[in-house]
Design an enzyme around this catalytic site. Structure first.
Site, PDB file in Angstrom:
ATOM      1  N   GLY A 197      37.202  28.759  41.375  1.00 45.31           N
ATOM      2  CA  GLY A 197      37.413  30.016  40.644  1.00 45.31           C
ATOM      3  C   GLY A 197      38.603  29.980  39.715  1.00 45.31           C
ATOM      4  O   GLY A 197      39.215  31.018  39.435  1.00 45.31           O
ATOM      5  N   ALA A 198      38.912  28.797  39.172  1.00 41.80           N
ATOM      6  CA  ALA A 198      40.114  28.668  38.337  1.00 41.80           C
ATOM      7  C   ALA A 198      39.847  29.040  36.879  1.00 41.80           C
ATOM      8  O   ALA A 198      40.751  28.947  36.056  1.00 41.80           O
ATOM      9  CB  ALA A 198      40.669  27.248  38.416  1.00 41.80           C
ATOM     10  N   ASN A 199      38.626  29.470  36.570  1.00 36.77           N
ATOM     11  CA  ASN A 199      38.352  29.849  35.174  1.00 36.77           C
ATOM     12  C   ASN A 199      38.735  31.301  34.898  1.00 36.77           C
ATOM     13  O   ASN A 199      38.575  31.776  33.777  1.00 36.77           O
ATOM     14  CB  ASN A 199      36.879  29.613  34.814  1.00 36.77           C
ATOM     15  CG  ASN A 199      35.940  30.447  35.648  1.00 36.77           C
ATOM     16  OD1 ASN A 199      35.855  30.259  36.863  1.00 36.77           O
ATOM     17  ND2 ASN A 199      35.249  31.383  35.035  1.00 36.77           N
ATOM     18  N   SER A 200      39.211  32.007  35.923  1.00 44.08           N
ATOM     19  CA  SER A 200      39.444  33.441  35.736  1.00 44.08           C
ATOM     20  C   SER A 200      40.555  33.930  36.665  1.00 44.08           C
ATOM     21  O   SER A 200      40.811  33.326  37.708  1.00 44.08           O
ATOM     22  CB  SER A 200      38.132  34.177  36.056  1.00 44.08           C
ATOM     23  OG  SER A 200      38.285  35.565  35.956  1.00 44.08           O
ATOM     24  N   GLY A 201      41.187  35.033  36.290  1.00 38.57           N
ATOM     25  CA  GLY A 201      42.051  35.803  37.178  1.00 38.57           C
ATOM     26  C   GLY A 201      43.131  35.012  37.893  1.00 38.57           C
ATOM     27  O   GLY A 201      43.861  34.198  37.307  1.00 38.57           O
ATOM     28  N   GLY A 209      42.903  32.676  40.148  1.00 39.21           N
ATOM     29  CA  GLY A 209      42.667  31.227  40.222  1.00 39.21           C
ATOM     30  C   GLY A 209      43.180  30.524  38.980  1.00 39.21           C
ATOM     31  O   GLY A 209      43.785  29.444  39.065  1.00 39.21           O
ATOM     32  N   SER A 241      41.927  38.895  51.484  1.00 35.13           N
ATOM     33  CA  SER A 241      42.217  40.158  50.811  1.00 35.13           C
ATOM     34  C   SER A 241      42.873  41.100  51.803  1.00 35.13           C
ATOM     35  O   SER A 241      42.545  41.080  52.989  1.00 35.13           O
ATOM     36  CB  SER A 241      40.921  40.792  50.299  1.00 35.13           C
ATOM     37  OG  SER A 241      41.147  42.140  49.935  1.00 35.13           O
ATOM     38  N   TYR A 264      32.051  43.214  51.739  1.00 36.56           N
ATOM     39  CA  TYR A 264      33.245  42.556  51.185  1.00 36.56           C
ATOM     40  C   TYR A 264      34.321  42.390  52.258  1.00 36.56           C
ATOM     41  O   TYR A 264      34.869  41.294  52.432  1.00 36.56           O
ATOM     42  CB  TYR A 264      33.811  43.339  49.993  1.00 36.56           C
ATOM     43  CG  TYR A 264      35.027  42.670  49.364  1.00 36.56           C
ATOM     44  CD1 TYR A 264      34.898  41.488  48.630  1.00 36.56           C
ATOM     45  CD2 TYR A 264      36.310  43.209  49.498  1.00 36.56           C
ATOM     46  CE1 TYR A 264      36.010  40.872  48.059  1.00 36.56           C
ATOM     47  CE2 TYR A 264      37.422  42.599  48.928  1.00 36.56           C
ATOM     48  CZ  TYR A 264      37.267  41.429  48.206  1.00 36.56           C
ATOM     49  OH  TYR A 264      38.369  40.810  47.641  1.00 36.56           O
TER      50      TYR A 264
HETATM   51  N1  LIG Z   1      42.134  40.880  42.143  1.00 36.74           N
HETATM   52  C1  LIG Z   1      42.450  41.453  43.301  1.00 36.74           C
HETATM   53  O1  LIG Z   1      43.036  42.550  43.342  1.00 36.74           O
HETATM   54  C2  LIG Z   1      42.078  40.797  44.576  1.00 36.74           C
HETATM   55  C3  LIG Z   1      42.416  41.446  45.756  1.00 36.74           C
HETATM   56  C4  LIG Z   1      42.132  40.823  46.965  1.00 36.74           C
HETATM   57  C5  LIG Z   1      41.537  39.589  46.991  1.00 36.74           C
HETATM   58  N2  LIG Z   1      41.190  38.979  45.822  1.00 36.74           N
HETATM   59  C6  LIG Z   1      40.535  37.678  45.893  1.00 36.74           C
HETATM   60  O2  LIG Z   1      41.073  36.809  44.935  1.00 36.74           O
HETATM   61  C7  LIG Z   1      40.108  35.813  44.599  1.00 36.74           C
HETATM   62  C8  LIG Z   1      40.081  35.607  43.098  1.00 36.74           C
HETATM   63  O3  LIG Z   1      39.586  36.793  42.506  1.00 36.74           O
HETATM   64  P1  LIG Z   1      40.119  37.354  41.107  1.00 36.74           P
HETATM   65  O4  LIG Z   1      40.705  38.676  41.372  1.00 36.74           O
HETATM   66  O5  LIG Z   1      40.893  36.330  40.387  1.00 36.74           O
HETATM   67  O6  LIG Z   1      38.716  37.649  40.384  1.00 36.74           O
HETATM   68  P2  LIG Z   1      37.991  37.012  39.114  1.00 36.74           P
HETATM   69  O7  LIG Z   1      38.872  37.090  37.932  1.00 36.74           O
HETATM   70  O8  LIG Z   1      36.680  37.694  39.052  1.00 36.74           O
HETATM   71  O9  LIG Z   1      37.797  35.502  39.542  1.00 36.74           O
HETATM   72  C9  LIG Z   1      36.861  35.141  40.515  1.00 36.74           C
HETATM   73  C10 LIG Z   1      36.496  33.706  40.328  1.00 36.74           C
HETATM   74  O10 LIG Z   1      35.513  33.356  41.326  1.00 36.74           O
HETATM   75  C11 LIG Z   1      34.429  32.727  40.656  1.00 36.74           C
HETATM   76  N3  LIG Z   1      33.162  32.857  41.354  1.00 36.74           N
HETATM   77  C12 LIG Z   1      32.463  33.981  41.613  1.00 36.74           C
HETATM   78  N4  LIG Z   1      31.303  33.671  42.210  1.00 36.74           N
HETATM   79  C13 LIG Z   1      31.257  32.329  42.329  1.00 36.74           C
HETATM   80  C14 LIG Z   1      30.318  31.416  42.837  1.00 36.74           C
HETATM   81  N5  LIG Z   1      29.150  31.814  43.347  1.00 36.74           N
HETATM   82  N6  LIG Z   1      30.603  30.093  42.794  1.00 36.74           N
HETATM   83  C15 LIG Z   1      31.774  29.662  42.272  1.00 36.74           C
HETATM   84  N7  LIG Z   1      32.695  30.474  41.758  1.00 36.74           N
HETATM   85  C16 LIG Z   1      32.444  31.801  41.777  1.00 36.74           C
HETATM   86  C17 LIG Z   1      34.377  33.414  39.304  1.00 36.74           C
HETATM   87  O11 LIG Z   1      33.572  32.671  38.413  1.00 36.74           O
HETATM   88  P3  LIG Z   1      32.783  33.404  37.195  1.00 36.74           P
HETATM   89  O12 LIG Z   1      33.784  33.536  36.093  1.00 36.74           O
HETATM   90  O13 LIG Z   1      31.671  32.470  36.918  1.00 36.74           O
HETATM   91  O14 LIG Z   1      32.336  34.742  37.712  1.00 36.74           O
HETATM   92  C18 LIG Z   1      35.845  33.437  38.959  1.00 36.74           C
HETATM   93  O15 LIG Z   1      36.262  32.187  38.494  1.00 36.74           O
HETATM   94  C19 LIG Z   1      38.792  36.277  45.212  1.00 36.74           C
HETATM   95  O16 LIG Z   1      38.530  35.544  46.382  1.00 36.74           O
HETATM   96  C20 LIG Z   1      39.061  37.734  45.570  1.00 36.74           C
HETATM   97  O17 LIG Z   1      38.294  38.187  46.670  1.00 36.74           O
HETATM   98  C21 LIG Z   1      41.448  39.565  44.614  1.00 36.74           C
END
Ligand SMILES: NC(=O)c1ccc[n+]([C@@H]2O[C@H](COP(=O)([O-])OP(=O)(O)OC[C@H]3O[C@@H](n4cnc5c(N)ncnc54)[C@H](OP(=O)(O)O)[C@@H]3O)[C@@H](O)[C@H]2O)c1
Length: 319
Positions: A22-26, A28, A154, A180
């Site tokens: 998931g390093a392409n976004s957010g 990661g 989370s 979730y």
């Molecule tokens: N942001 C928050 O407030 C928050 C809070 C608690 C926990 N988290 C956790 O933090 C982690 C990162 O999330 P983020 O907030 O950075 O969100 P994000 O920007 O949506 O990034 C999520 C990443 O996971 C990838 N992903 C989703 N489904 C996938 C699959 N089937 N196979 C491989 N990769 C997949 C996405 O790829 P695509 O670009 O292809 O979708 C994207 O690279 C997650 O585990 C999330 O549960 C986040």
């Protein structure tokens, strides 16, 4: 007052190879960027090669000369997990990884979706995929101090329950406080149980977990969507308590590199309600430490994925 831990506290990562999902976004992306800035070589799989290559280009724009390898991985597809793990082992033979960061995830998909393997999509992506990937790549992780497996859980996981009679939300589906939270509690249970088993096998590899608080990323649009869903309205109300993705990445980075982390430890932001702030130890709720649940979940996960932690059992037997 203690000086807050920031990305400038990351020790040199020269000579260390890191795999991060998931390093392409957010979060990661920012985790990968900071590790690259500090000299790590990175393996960056994404759902498409175009997304992985784009992330690599954005990192190279900030860190010219970074050593980055891109690949395809869909964690919601066990076939993709196996194929990616096999390619990784072929590209990087033997124990050659220092860090595995299971970061990728999805949140609160409005209606129940079923993956190609017949699993509920959040449980599959957030938990079963990382479980299988970790099992398949454990023999690739260097058996030395400094090697770590990091689970991104989370804070919402504390509201979770492992519903063994409804693991795939087949009886009832609740997007956030159901599927979730269960998947994110499962991540934490897995991290803690993995540490128990690594310790029993006398492995120097650490299993740790982190949560980012509330960070503004694509997560809140890709799952709950951009409409007027109750989840989206709640997230908008909580927005003043949020932080940016760079700060959201700090607990993961701390868990991955700080020399002070504890085996099986959990790290998150230190601010009000743990939504933002600097990394500190986070509370592990009793549900995440329940060993009977952990063992049952582990057995179910091996059965569902068909992947076992054979290497761990072997090293336990030979120890
Ligand atoms: N942001 C928050 O407030 C928050 C809070 C608690 C926990 N988290 C956790 O933090 C982690 C990162 O999330 P983020 O907030 O950075 O969100 P994000 O920007 O949506 O990034 C999520 C990443 O996971 C990838 N992903 C989703 N489904 C996938 C699959 N089937 N196979 C491989 N990769 C997949 C996405 O790829 P695509 O670009 O292809 O979708 C994207 O690279 C997650 O585990 C999330 O549960 C986040």
């Amino acid at each position: 007052m203690k000086t807050p831990w920031t990305a400038s506290d990351i020790p040199s990562q020269q000579g260390r190879r890191v795999l991060i999902t998931g390093a392409n976004s957010g979060i990661g992306f920012h985790t990968a960027l900071e590790l690259a800035r500090h000299g790590a070589e990175l393996i960056l799989p994404a759902r498409t090669l175009a997304k992985a290559d784009d992330a690599a280009a954005r990192i190279r724009a900030e860190v010219p000369g970074a050593t980055l390898h891109t690949d395809i991985l869909d964690l919601a597809d066990q076939g993709s997990v196996r194929a990616f793990a096999a390619r990784t082992i072929e590209r990087f033979p033997g124990p050659s990884l220092d860090l595995l960061i299971n970061n990728a995830g999805v949140m609160a998909i409005p209606t129940r979706e079923v993956t190609v393997d017949g699993f509920e999509r959040q449980f599959a992506t957030n938990y079963l995929g990382p479980f299988a990937l970790t099992a398949l790549l454990l023999p690739s992780i260097k058996p030395h101090p400094g090697s770590r497996i990091v689970a991104v859980s989370s804070n919402a996981g504390k509201y979770g329950k492992i519903a063994f009679d409804n693991l795939q939300s087949e009886r009832r589906y609740s997007p956030m406080f159901g599927a979730y939270t269960q998947s994110k509690l499962a991540d934490l249970i897995f991290a803690v149980e993995l540490q128990r088993r690594l310790t029993a096998a006398h492995s120097p590899i650490l299993s740790v977990a982190a949560h980012p608080g509330y960070a503004v990323t694509n997560l809140h649009d890709s799952g709950p969507g951009s409409g007027n869903s109750p989840m989206k309205i709640l997230l908008n109300l909580l927005h003043p308590l949020s932080q940016d993705a760079h700060h959201g990445a700090l607990p993961t980075l701390f868990a991955a590199v700080s020399p002070t982390v504890q085996p099986g430890g959990y790290y998150g932001p230190d601010g009000f309600l743990e939504t933002k702030g600097n990394p500190t130890a986070a509370k592990i709720v009793p549900a995440a430490k329940d060993q009977a649940v952990a063992v049952l979940l582990w057995e179910q996960s091996e059965r569902l994925t068909g992947v076992t932690f054979a290497s761990l059992v072997r090293s336990q037997v030979s120890a």
